[in-house]
Design an enzyme around this catalytic site. Structure first.
Site, short mmCIF file in Angstrom:
data_model
loop_
_atom_site.label_atom_id
_atom_site.label_comp_id
_atom_site.label_asym_id
_atom_site.label_seq_id
_atom_site.Cartn_x
_atom_site.Cartn_y
_atom_site.Cartn_z
N ASP A 1 0.90 -1.28 -0.09
CA ASP A 1 0.05 -0.24 0.24
C ASP A 1 0.78 1.29 0.00
OD1 ASP A 1 -2.35 -1.45 -0.08
OD2 ASP A 1 -2.75 -1.14 2.08
N THR B 1 5.60 0.19 9.66
CA THR B 1 5.45 -1.18 10.21
C THR B 1 5.11 -2.14 9.09
OG1 THR B 1 3.19 -0.81 10.64
CG2 THR B 1 4.28 -0.46 12.21
N ASN C 1 -4.05 6.01 -0.97
CA ASN C 1 -2.68 6.04 -1.77
C ASN C 1 -2.91 5.70 -3.25
OD1 ASN C 1 0.09 6.67 -2.21
ND2 ASN C 1 0.71 4.75 -1.28
N SER D 1 7.83 -37.96 64.23
CA SER D 1 8.61 -38.20 63.32
C SER D 1 10.11 -37.91 63.65
CB SER D 1 8.32 -37.47 61.89
OG SER D 1 8.20 -36.11 62.32
N LYS E 1 3.64 2.04 2.47
CA LYS E 1 3.85 2.63 3.79
C LYS E 1 5.36 3.21 3.56
CE LYS E 1 3.12 -1.31 5.65
NZ LYS E 1 2.64 -1.88 4.33
N ASP F 1 -2.98 8.36 -8.33
CA ASP F 1 -2.49 8.55 -9.76
C ASP F 1 -2.83 7.65 -10.42
OD1 ASP F 1 -0.53 7.43 -7.76
OD2 ASP F 1 0.78 7.30 -9.57
#
Lengths: 297, 630
Positions: free
Chosen positions: B35, B111, B165, B542, B37, B168
């Site tokens: 995308d 990220t 994005n 004991s 980033k 264009d």
């Protein structure tokens, strides 16, 4: 809060987390500007107590003599527990970067020396002054960064790190490098030094010094171990250092900046990055990542 | 480096004074693979003049060698720092980048988009003030767009820029932009706890609407990405909440000073303010706010400080100092939302470590109510959570913690989950609310084990083994101990000569062989009680070290607490409550310990009690103290 206040609070929080959870922490002290800031933050974090850990310098026998003098002065003034380690093998073989080359010298005296010292003292956590803006693989490193028993970093297996919750649980043989200055930039460091009046090694400030040119880099004639050609005389030039390390491997820059604001001004107007003065990065693109995988800090 | 400011060259001191006052804004870029980033961040660094000549030269060389833009500058290469990333052309881990403008300093977390690396994306999002969610205009909203939006909102980001994005590629069509925004809003309104969404049409590659308005989108009147980042209000809500400071570390340089170090999570504090310490509930008043620069009159959220109190009260790491007017709650069972981040699925019934602020405790995961399909927002029934799945789950902690719900106070209600075996951070979670006791967790098809039985009783099963001569005071102390434990809500059982020798062991006498068999049976019975999750108190003379050692190894070193009631023979004989010593001296009782049969004193008992020095009451307290410390 200003950006510096946020960064300061974060670094102090990180240091306190380590002290609360580590068994045997140490602060790596390289005498440079980042170490000076880190040490200053440690003094703040634990005030009125002293930092509850020793500081350790991995000496290479080739540091600038002014750095060593500064180290001793700071340790005494702050009343710190200072450990100095020199790789005994390197010392015995008379390690000399002029003869053995920069990568052999760095590997043996810094990388191997550091591993030896960490193992010998059994330190489980070591603070380092590295910043994420220094270099691409640093930009990806966590604040709590794990090393296996051979001190290797595995960039593909980093633990998630959420909010300010740090998981300091380690497996058998693992140790942790913790970077409290991860989110600081070079400008932040200088600005903070300026603001807090933190003492730094005078080599950062310009002054006439004797230098020689080697492969296009100006090298300080710090002692008589530097090989000189027949009849070669050092030149007196007004220079300073943007980064400090072993004097044969650290290039000086010609500069008139002899005050902190001038240094910052010069840095902001410069067009090359800070590490360019370090010979170690020239080798290959992924050189720092490779070195870190092998155990370099 | 850095943005252009004439001040740098002409008046550095003024520039520094101004820079010093800048705020810090942390943001994240996320969205699906491809995308754009990394390209967006690269573009922003480039447009802000944040690239050094040597970086640019290296970038141009890399773009020619491995770039994906036909030799044109490939901005993505600026941020993909790991060798594997550069080779595969994908982003694996979050990278942090820095730049500043006249107004602000920025830290960007770039990220990864692959689902596989969602945990790295969550890492970057958890420290962000703002998220830029990228959408490829030619693809529209994808599953990863929704997943990332969901996680971003989950870790506490309240403001989102929806950056549509590659506009264009669709001829800068307003229609495409509007329909993507409508699509996203339908999802976000239902799923996300956001304050604001701002949609911006961009082309990261061509530079449209990144730093200024673009001629290609005359129909768009909103801010560019940078305009938005420069003006968005940086959340200061944490200052307005009630005061909370988790204690990180107790500062005790000498006997005179006792300070509590921590970072203020919420609210503000001043000397004289009344505070309550949780979970104990003790109250006191702030005496000083200590820093290296000197004491402060007031300190607010985000500052690292050291507090001292007017009263000497017991506070340690993990305690929370809160305002007395509006303290937080404390509880040990919660409903939570969890994002699982490990290859090994999350198993209900299993124990993990829980860490919220400075409080670490062990945790058992209850049944999953459901998992959430981030795509459809459906609540689906499930037995386990696989990696990258989000679910709603009840949890039970081994001790009470101080808390606020995550929505009220993120610093008090967010936690991480650590695997006890691998030590990895395997999940993150948010506290929704505490469960009342009555709403106890309903366990689902889990194996019932010693741990789960103990968990149910919120206690650690132990065997407290009293040994000592007849008449030394074992039974009296055991009796008081059991009463006190029960008053504390602990579940106990007592074994002693009276309830064993009259039943289970009535076939045994007092020969050496019978004494050994007696202890063996008692040891096995004690072990069953421990398996039942109980604190078992066994009181037997004991006398032989080897039998006590046998019981110790039977139940395990960690659960066996040997309490030696060290009363001298003369004292026991003097007391002679049951008249047994007199009979033994008269030769009427053969094999009587201390008289005609030996007593081997324990070499290294966990607790030794000298009844000539302490009362039975004090002895019981001493044992309780040991139990709570170990």
């Amino acid at each position: 809060m200003t950006h510096l206040q946020r960064l300061e609070a974060e670094a102090i929080h990180i240091m306190r987390e380590v002290v609360a959870e580590a068994e045997n922490p140490v602060m790596l002290y390289s005498i440079g500007k980042d170490s000076s800031v880190m040490l200053h933050l440690a003094m703040k974090a634990f005030h009125p107590a002293k930092p509850p850990f020793p500081i350790m310098h991995i000496d290479t026998m080739w540091k600038f003599s002014e750095m060593i003098a500064f180290r001793e002065k700071i340790a005494e003034e702050f009343g710190l527990d200072l450990i100095v380690h020199i790789n005994p093998e390197g010392k015995e073989m008379g390690m000399n970067p002029f003869i053995h080359g920069s990568s052999t010298h760095t590997d043996m005296m810094k990388t191997q020396g550091l591993k030896q010292a960490l193992d010998a003292h059994g330190f489980d956590v070591a603070f380092g002054g590295a910043r994420r803006d220094e270099e691409k693989s640093r930009a990806k490193e966590r604040i709590f960064s794990f090393r296996n028993e051979s001190h290797h970093w595995d960039p593909k297996r980093q633990r998630p790190e959420l909010w300010n919750l740090y998981n300091s649980k380690k497996n058998q043989g693992e140790s942790i490098r913790v970077f409290p200055l991860s989110n600081w930039t070079e400008l932040d460091i200088w600005q903070y030094i300026h603001l807090e009046k933190i003492p730094i090694v005078p080599l950062y400030l310009a002054k006439p010094r004797p230098v020689v040119e080697r492969d296009g880099v100006l090298i300080l004639v710090d002692d008589d171990r530097i090989p000189m050609a027949e009849g070669e005389e050092p030149m007196m030039k007004t220079v300073r250092f943007r980064t400090l390390g072993c004097y044969p491997l650290t290039g000086a820059v010609e500069s008139e900046a002899d005050t902190l604001p001038e240094i910052i001004q010069e840095m902001l107007l410069t067009t090359t990055s800070e590490r360019e003065g370090r010979v170690i990065d020239f080798d290959s693109t992924a050189s720092m990542e490779k070195k870190k995988q092998e155990g370099y800090f | 480096m850095a943005h252009i400011s004439d001040l740098i060259a002409t008046d550095i001191e003024s520039y520094l004074a101004a820079h010093e006052q800048k705020e810090l804004l942390r943001f994240i870029t996320c969205g699906s693979v491809d995308d754009g980033k990394s390209t967006l961040i690269g573009r922003m660094l480039y447009e802000s003049h944040m690239l050094f000549d040597d970086h640019l030269a290296a970038l141009e060389a890399d773009s020619k060698r491995v770039g994906t833009q036909d030799g044109e500058i490939d901005f993505a290469l600026l941020v993909d720092g790991l060798a594997a990333e550069r080779e595969q052309g994908i982003t694996i881990d979050v990278a942090y980048r820095f730049f500043s403008t006249e107004k602000r300093k920025y830290i960007v977390a770039d990220t990864p988009g692959h689902e596989e690396y969602t945990r790295n994306m969550a890492t970057g999002a958890s420290t962000a003030d703002v998220a830029i969610i990228l959408v490829d205009a030619s693809q529209g909203i994808l599953t990863q767009t929704r997943r990332h939006s969901f996680i971003v909102s989950m870790v506490g980001v309240k403001r989102i820029i929806l950056a549509v994005n590659k506009l264009d590629l669709v001829d800068y069509s307003q229609e495409v932009f509007d329909s993507i925004l409508a699509d996203y809003s339908r999802f976000a309104d239902d799923a996300l706890a956001l304050d604001a969404i701002t949609a911006v049409p961009i082309s990261a590659l061509k530079g449209d609407n990144i730093v200024g308005p673009s001629e290609n989108t005359p129909w768009y009147n909103g801010p560019s990405i940078m305009d938005y980042l420069e003006t968005v209000e940086i959340a200061s809500t944490s200052q307005k909440r009630s005061f909370r400071m988790p204690v990180q570390w107790v500062n005790r340089p000498n006997r005179e000073f006792r300070g509590f170090a921590g970072i203020i999570g919420s609210g503000t504090i001043s000397p004289g303010d009344k505070v309550r310490v949780l979970p104990s509930g003790t109250e006191s008043v702030i005496d000083r706010i200590v820093t290296w620069e000197g004491d402060l009159e007031v300190a607010g959220a985000g500052r690292s400080v050291t507090l001292t109190l007017a009263d000497e009260i017991d506070i340690s790491r993990g305690d929370i100092i809160t305002t007395a007017d509006n303290p937080c709650g404390s509880a040990d069972q919660f409903q939570t939302r969890i994002l699982w981040m490990d290859e090994n699925a999350m198993m209900p019934g299993r124990q993990y470590l829980f860490k919220a602020n400075t409080q670490t405790t062990s945790m058992t995961l209850g049944q999953l109510k459901h998992r959430i399909d981030v795509n459809t927002l459906e609540e689906l029934p499930t037995k386990v959570l696989e990696m990258n799945e989000i679910g709603v789950c009840n949890i039970s902690l081994s001790s009470r913690i101080a808390f606020d719900s995550y929505d009220e106070d993120p610093t008090m209600g967010g936690f991480i989950i650590v695997d006890r075996m691998t030590n990895n951070t395997v999940g993150m979670g948010l506290i929704d609310f505490a469960l009342r006791r009555a709403d106890n967790i309903h366990w689902q098809s889990m194996d019932v084990t010693k741990e789960s039985r103990a968990q149910q009783k919120s206690q650690r099963p132990r065997l407290v083994w009293f040994t000592g001569l007849s008449g030394s005071g074992k039974s009296s102390i055991a009796n008081i101990l059991e009463k006190k434990l029960q008053a504390m809500g602990r579940h106990t059982i007592s074994l002693d000569g009276d309830n064993i020798r009259h039943g289970l062991n009535r076939d045994l006498g007092f020969t050496k062989a019978d004494r050994v068999e007696n202890i063996r049976r008692v040891g096995e019975t004690s072990k069953l009680m421990i398996d039942a999750g109980l604190i078992c108190i066994s009181s037997f003379i004991s006398p032989f070290e080897s039998e006590r050692q046998m019981v110790r190894s039977l139940v395990g070193e960690e659960e066996f607490i040997e309490v030696f009631i060290d009363t001298p023979l003369e004292v026991c004989e003097q007391r002679d409550v049951k008249g047994l010593y007199a009979k033994a001296r008269a030769g009427e009782l053969p094999n009587f310990t201390g008289i005609s049969s030996p007593f081997e004193s324990p070499v290294d008992p966990e607790i030794r009690i000298d009844t000539t020095q302490v009362s039975a009451e004090e002895a019981a307290d001493q044992i309780i103290d040991y139990l709570s410390r170990s």
